[in-house]
Design an enzyme around this catalytic site. Structure first.
Site, mmCIF file in Angstrom:
data_model
loop_
_atom_site.group_PDB
_atom_site.id
_atom_site.type_symbol
_atom_site.label_atom_id
_atom_site.label_comp_id
_atom_site.label_asym_id
_atom_site.label_seq_id
_atom_site.Cartn_x
_atom_site.Cartn_y
_atom_site.Cartn_z
ATOM 1 N N GLN A 188 34.104 58.839 38.436
ATOM 2 C CA GLN A 188 34.912 60.241 38.232
ATOM 3 C C GLN A 188 34.763 60.761 36.734
ATOM 4 O OE1 GLN A 188 36.657 57.221 39.687
ATOM 5 N NE2 GLN A 188 36.348 58.216 41.946
ATOM 6 N N CYS B 211 44.112 59.248 40.095
ATOM 7 C CA CYS B 211 42.885 58.023 39.841
ATOM 8 C C CYS B 211 43.714 57.127 39.117
ATOM 9 C CB CYS B 211 41.849 58.567 39.254
ATOM 10 S SG CYS B 211 40.603 57.336 39.027
ATOM 11 N N ASN C 48 46.867 60.807 46.584
ATOM 12 C CA ASN C 48 45.629 61.010 47.269
ATOM 13 C C ASN C 48 45.393 60.274 48.596
ATOM 14 O OD1 ASN C 48 45.287 58.504 45.728
ATOM 15 N ND2 ASN C 48 43.200 58.518 45.248
ATOM 16 N N HIS D 184 44.947 57.523 51.492
ATOM 17 C CA HIS D 184 44.130 56.215 51.798
ATOM 18 C C HIS D 184 44.380 55.823 53.078
ATOM 19 C CE1 HIS D 184 43.130 55.366 47.595
ATOM 20 N NE2 HIS D 184 44.190 56.235 47.377
ATOM 21 N N GLU E 31 35.357 54.756 48.311
ATOM 22 C CA GLU E 31 36.070 55.961 47.967
ATOM 23 C C GLU E 31 35.609 57.422 48.218
ATOM 24 O OE1 GLU E 31 37.127 56.579 43.808
ATOM 25 O OE2 GLU E 31 36.953 54.303 43.316
ATOM 26 N N ARG E 32 36.302 58.250 48.620
ATOM 27 C CA ARG E 32 36.136 59.584 48.864
ATOM 28 C C ARG E 32 35.300 60.108 47.835
ATOM 29 N NH1 ARG E 32 41.144 63.943 49.345
ATOM 30 N NH2 ARG E 32 41.472 63.027 47.234
ATOM 31 N N CYS F 49 39.587 50.239 42.891
ATOM 32 C CA CYS F 49 40.067 51.503 43.037
ATOM 33 C C CYS F 49 41.464 51.414 42.900
ATOM 34 C CB CYS F 49 39.974 52.084 44.586
ATOM 35 S SG CYS F 49 40.724 53.675 44.941
ATOM 36 N N GLY G 12 43.809 53.049 45.684
ATOM 37 C CA GLY G 12 43.621 52.271 46.929
ATOM 38 C C GLY G 12 44.293 50.887 46.797
HETATM 39 N N1 LIG Z 1 38.298 58.610 45.029
HETATM 40 C C1 LIG Z 1 39.640 59.069 44.820
HETATM 41 C C2 LIG Z 1 39.684 59.404 43.489
HETATM 42 C C3 LIG Z 1 39.666 58.397 42.576
HETATM 43 C C4 LIG Z 1 40.541 57.004 42.903
HETATM 44 C C5 LIG Z 1 40.141 55.732 42.325
HETATM 45 N N2 LIG Z 1 39.103 55.650 41.218
HETATM 46 C C6 LIG Z 1 41.400 55.042 41.684
HETATM 47 O O1 LIG Z 1 41.070 54.346 40.905
HETATM 48 O O2 LIG Z 1 42.547 55.301 42.066
HETATM 49 C C7 LIG Z 1 39.968 60.100 45.663
HETATM 50 O O3 LIG Z 1 39.110 60.881 46.209
HETATM 51 O O4 LIG Z 1 41.135 60.095 45.989
#
Ligand SMILES: N[C@H](CCC[C@H](N)C(=O)O)C(=O)O
Length: 279
Positions: free
Chosen positions: A46, A75, A159, A161, A210-211, A219, A222
């Site tokens: 990211q 994130c 976000n 999940h 991950e998306r 994550c 996550g």
């Molecule tokens: N890929 C996630 C964003 C980053 C999440 C992850 N890197 C974290 O530590 O929460 C999404 O598309 O919602």
């Protein structure tokens, strides 16, 4: 004038971090993809950008883009790193910082032992707000993906999940089922896919596809979502340690309407400057 950046990581989930308060950026999707590219750019999961706050109760605004160039709402590993970045760059003093994201307000504490503790806000469980297409709100949902019926949880930390319980994360079909879940039509904004193994009422293992990125070593959002799913299903007690490929996160959630607390590391790897014309 070339742009300064800092490379950081939280349990191996890695970031390129920019100060957009003292520098001017134009983060188009193509620019983000080039920065994130591990051959033609700096390389990261990211890109994180610190901006001046817009809300009166926030110290800074914090924006996040996945490596595919899409801006996202939150994130967890990134917010720990951003708080450390702000202090290390002299942009913020003290051990507490409030960060505004598209998901809301996140309060971060830089602890004396070097770890970072975050109030990640309350999870969102109403399907339409995740967003997830479901007739009614449930703890577990039936979902067909890659031709197989699965029993999954759906949780948003700002976000989206989806969480699938597995016996062993090492043998979980992350590489095949992960992409099928990420782009599943019942998640209109796509989704992060977590594969959770329950070891005890206070410990588990988690892998996340991950998306917008693919599988990452960790994550943060996550882990929060998986802890919430496990507590709602009475697999976990309110405090749970999740082991991800990159290391451990400690999560605490007291139940509906309460914030999820996440504690973990945030490390700086190097500082650099983008070569003019490199992006
Ligand atoms: N890929 C996630 C964003 C980053 C999440 C992850 N890197 C974290 O530590 O929460 C999404 O598309 O919602």
């Amino acid at each position: 004038m070339s742009l300064a950046f800092t490379k950081m990581q939280g349990l191996g989930n890695d970031f390129v971090v920019f100060d957009a308060i003292n520098q001017s950026l134009d983060p188009t999707p193509a620019w983000i993809r080039r920065i994130a590219d591990r051959r033609y750019g700096v390389g990261c999961d990211q890109v994180l950008v610190a901006e001046a706050a817009r809300r009166p109760d926030a110290d800074f605004r914090y924006r996040i883009w996945n490596a595919d160039g899409h801006e996202v709402e939150h994130c967890g590993n990134g917010v720990r790193c951003l708080a450390r970045f702000l202090r290390d760059q002299g942009l913020h003093r003290g051990g507490h910082v409030s960060l505004e994201t598209d998901a809301g307000l996140t309060r971060v504490e830089l602890m004396d032992d070097g770890r970072v503790r975050v109030d990640m806000g309350a999870p969102i469980l109403e399907p339409s707000a995740i967003p997830f297409e479901a007739a009614e709100r449930r703890i577990q949902y039936e979902l067909t993906a890659a031709g197989v019926n699965h029993d999954v949880a759906a949780v948003s930390m700002g976000n989206p999940h989806v969480i699938l319980r597995v016996d062993d994360v090492e043998t979980a079909p992350v590489a095949t089922l992960g992409p099928a879940l990420e782009s599943h039509p019942r998640f209109p904004n796509r989704v992060n896919a977590g594969f959770l193994a329950v070891d005890s009422r206070s410990r588990g293992h988690l892998r996340v596809y991950e998306r917008g990125v693919g599988e990452t070593p960790a994550c943060g959002t996550g882990a929060c979502a998986a802890a919430v799913a496990g507590i709602l299903n009475d697999w976990f007690d309110p405090t749970v340690t999740l082991s991800l490929t990159g290391g451990e996160l400690v999560l605490h959630w007291q139940g509906e309407g309460q914030p999820v607390w996440m504690t973990g590391p945030a490390d700086t790897v190097f500082e650099g400057r983008l070569a003019t014309g490199a992006t």
